[in-house]
Write a protein that holds these residues in place. Structure first.
Motif, PDB file in Angstrom:
ATOM      1  N   HIS A 193      -2.143 -12.848 -65.166  1.00  0.00           N
ATOM      2  CA  HIS A 193      -3.279 -12.301 -64.410  1.00  0.00           C
ATOM      3  C   HIS A 193      -3.663 -10.925 -64.962  1.00  0.00           C
ATOM      4  O   HIS A 193      -4.848 -10.615 -65.143  1.00  0.00           O
ATOM      5  CB  HIS A 193      -2.923 -12.197 -62.926  1.00  0.00           C
ATOM      6  CG  HIS A 193      -3.883 -11.348 -62.143  1.00  0.00           C
ATOM      7  ND1 HIS A 193      -5.157 -11.767 -61.811  1.00  0.00           N
ATOM      8  CD2 HIS A 193      -3.769 -10.077 -61.664  1.00  0.00           C
ATOM      9  CE1 HIS A 193      -5.774 -10.794 -61.147  1.00  0.00           C
ATOM     10  NE2 HIS A 193      -4.967  -9.751 -61.049  1.00  0.00           N
ATOM     11  N   HIS A 241      -3.199  -2.554 -63.667  1.00  0.00           N
ATOM     12  CA  HIS A 241      -3.858  -2.302 -62.379  1.00  0.00           C
ATOM     13  C   HIS A 241      -3.024  -2.709 -61.159  1.00  0.00           C
ATOM     14  O   HIS A 241      -3.152  -2.134 -60.097  1.00  0.00           O
ATOM     15  CB  HIS A 241      -5.246  -2.966 -62.332  1.00  0.00           C
ATOM     16  CG  HIS A 241      -5.205  -4.453 -62.142  1.00  0.00           C
ATOM     17  ND1 HIS A 241      -4.888  -5.337 -63.150  1.00  0.00           N
ATOM     18  CD2 HIS A 241      -5.420  -5.223 -61.042  1.00  0.00           C
ATOM     19  CE1 HIS A 241      -4.936  -6.569 -62.682  1.00  0.00           C
ATOM     20  NE2 HIS A 241      -5.251  -6.533 -61.404  1.00  0.00           N
ATOM     21  N   ASP A 242      -2.134  -3.698 -61.324  1.00  0.00           N
ATOM     22  CA  ASP A 242      -1.383  -4.203 -60.159  1.00  0.00           C
ATOM     23  C   ASP A 242       0.096  -3.822 -60.177  1.00  0.00           C
ATOM     24  O   ASP A 242       0.897  -4.456 -59.469  1.00  0.00           O
ATOM     25  CB  ASP A 242      -1.482  -5.745 -60.114  1.00  0.00           C
ATOM     26  CG  ASP A 242      -2.699  -6.232 -59.334  1.00  0.00           C
ATOM     27  OD1 ASP A 242      -3.204  -5.490 -58.479  1.00  0.00           O
ATOM     28  OD2 ASP A 242      -3.132  -7.368 -59.600  1.00  0.00           O
ATOM     29  N   ASN A 282     -10.788  -7.929 -62.452  1.00  0.00           N
ATOM     30  CA  ASN A 282      -9.748  -8.463 -61.569  1.00  0.00           C
ATOM     31  C   ASN A 282     -10.249  -9.726 -60.887  1.00  0.00           C
ATOM     32  O   ASN A 282      -9.560 -10.753 -60.870  1.00  0.00           O
ATOM     33  CB  ASN A 282      -9.367  -7.386 -60.533  1.00  0.00           C
ATOM     34  CG  ASN A 282      -8.282  -7.859 -59.591  1.00  0.00           C
ATOM     35  OD1 ASN A 282      -7.286  -8.448 -60.014  1.00  0.00           O
ATOM     36  ND2 ASN A 282      -8.467  -7.615 -58.303  1.00  0.00           N
ATOM     37  N   TYR A 299      -1.298 -17.144 -58.866  1.00  0.00           N
ATOM     38  CA  TYR A 299      -1.146 -15.697 -58.806  1.00  0.00           C
ATOM     39  C   TYR A 299      -1.159 -15.210 -57.355  1.00  0.00           C
ATOM     40  O   TYR A 299      -1.882 -15.710 -56.510  1.00  0.00           O
ATOM     41  CB  TYR A 299      -2.249 -15.001 -59.636  1.00  0.00           C
ATOM     42  CG  TYR A 299      -2.091 -13.524 -59.538  1.00  0.00           C
ATOM     43  CD1 TYR A 299      -3.042 -12.741 -58.915  1.00  0.00           C
ATOM     44  CD2 TYR A 299      -0.922 -12.922 -59.991  1.00  0.00           C
ATOM     45  CE1 TYR A 299      -2.837 -11.383 -58.780  1.00  0.00           C
ATOM     46  CE2 TYR A 299      -0.713 -11.573 -59.859  1.00  0.00           C
ATOM     47  CZ  TYR A 299      -1.678 -10.811 -59.250  1.00  0.00           C
ATOM     48  OH  TYR A 299      -1.475  -9.478 -59.100  1.00  0.00           O
ATOM     49  N   GLU A 356      -2.184 -12.549 -55.643  1.00  0.00           N
ATOM     50  CA  GLU A 356      -3.350 -12.015 -54.930  1.00  0.00           C
ATOM     51  C   GLU A 356      -4.389 -13.100 -54.656  1.00  0.00           C
ATOM     52  O   GLU A 356      -5.382 -12.859 -54.012  1.00  0.00           O
ATOM     53  CB  GLU A 356      -4.034 -10.935 -55.783  1.00  0.00           C
ATOM     54  CG  GLU A 356      -3.485  -9.553 -55.591  1.00  0.00           C
ATOM     55  CD  GLU A 356      -4.272  -8.552 -56.441  1.00  0.00           C
ATOM     56  OE1 GLU A 356      -4.375  -7.410 -56.031  1.00  0.00           O
ATOM     57  OE2 GLU A 356      -4.770  -8.913 -57.512  1.00  0.00           O
TER      58      GLU A 356
HETATM   59 FE   LIG Z   1      -5.113  -8.009 -59.632  1.00  0.00          FE
END
Ligand SMILES: [Fe+2]
Ligand SMILES: [Fe+2]
Length: 288
Positions: free
Chosen positions: A115, A145-146, A232, A243, A245
């Motif tokens: 991701h 970013h995550d 994203n 994934y 999220e």
């Molecule tokens: Fe993300």
């Protein structure tokens, strides 16, 4: 107590919070000097043989598209530029921080990194389409970013396990986190660690605001935050694996990915990310 203060107190109490590799830290330090010498950068990177080998391998990958293979790090630095090499080293160092636990903990980290790579590639392509400078910065920002999710999994494991149960009922992943983690989410946690690692204000802003780009207060970060937020969603849409999220997320709309990008071009970017994400993840050593 405000959520932010609670997070800092909680994270400050974790004694073995990970640090970035020495090479990444030295490189950050060198890059902040007014005059940087390419050869000294090559010397610093070469001190960590594992990183040096991976940097050269990545520099020679199809992704950077140079027809003649680089024989030395110095050659790669001269041609690709310091910023590209610094971003590669930083990205590899962050991946390495969490790599030991690739197979453990509560969810499949390969899917997490797929991701992240999808977001990174999408961000770079969107930045190129928008003619933004330093598209490599967009790649690194997408890649990291995550990271808050990994910190929560690793260092607040009981809460994370509860979160995985709870998330089915929540509309948004961040809402589920805030309920379980006393008002904080992976954006707050990730921004905290990014600041600690000295990743730079732009990256901190991306991590903090990638789910609510309109809240980003700093003008200088707005393009980057908006593009990562769009990438994203794009990476979620591609649905590489289950994934985390991904649950309950609405189908992303074209306008989420930036009104500035022509829908036809956007479709091409989707397809390119979908096509390249696994190969790129393999080149970064996070998928086999
Ligand atoms: Fe993300
Ligand atoms: Fe996120």
């Amino acid at each position: 107590m405000p959520a932010k203060k609670r997070i800092c107190e909680k994270l400050d109490k974790i004694e073995n919070l990970p640090t970035l590799s020495i090479v990444a830290r030295q490189l950050q330090h060198l890059m902040n000097q007014p005059k940087v010498n390419m050869a000294s950068i090559a010397v610093v990177v070469a001190r960590d043989q594992a990183i040096a080998t991976q940097v050269l391998k990545l520099a020679n990958s199809a992704f950077y598209g140079y027809p003649n293979k680089f024989k030395s790090l110095l050659q790669a630095i001269v041609v690709l530029g310091l910023n590209v090499i610094k971003n590669i080293v930083t990205g590899l160092s962050i991946i390495r921080v969490f790599q030991d636990s690739l197979d453990t903990f509560s969810f499949d980290r390969r899917q997490f990194w797929l991701h992240s790579i999808g977001c990174a590639l999408g961000a770079k392509l969107l930045a190129q389409e928008l003619k933004y400078e330093n598209d490599e910065d967009y790649f690194l920002a997408g890649l990291v970013h995550d990271i808050g999710i990994l910190i929560i999994d690793q260092f607040m494991h009981p809460e994370f396990a509860k979160l995985l149960d709870y998330k089915q009922d929540a509309k948004e992943y961040c809402d589920a986190e805030k309920t379980v983690l006393g008002g904080m989410c992976h954006c707050d946690v990730g921004a905290y660690i990014a600041k600690k690692w000295g990743l730079g204000e732009n990256i901190v802003d991306v991590i903090q605001y990638h789910h609510e780009p309109e809240q980003c207060p700093r003008e200088e970060s707005k393009d980057l935050v908006r593009v990562i937020s769009a990438a994203n969603i794009l990476s979620v849409k591609i649905r590489v694996g289950n994934y985390i999220e991904n649950f309950n997320s609405p189908t992303p709309r074209m306008k989420d990915t930036g009104e500035l990008v022509d829908p036809k071009k956007l479709e091409e970017i989707f397809l390119e990310v979908e096509r390249e994400v696994k190969t790129l993840a393999m080149e970064w050593g996070i998928y086999d």
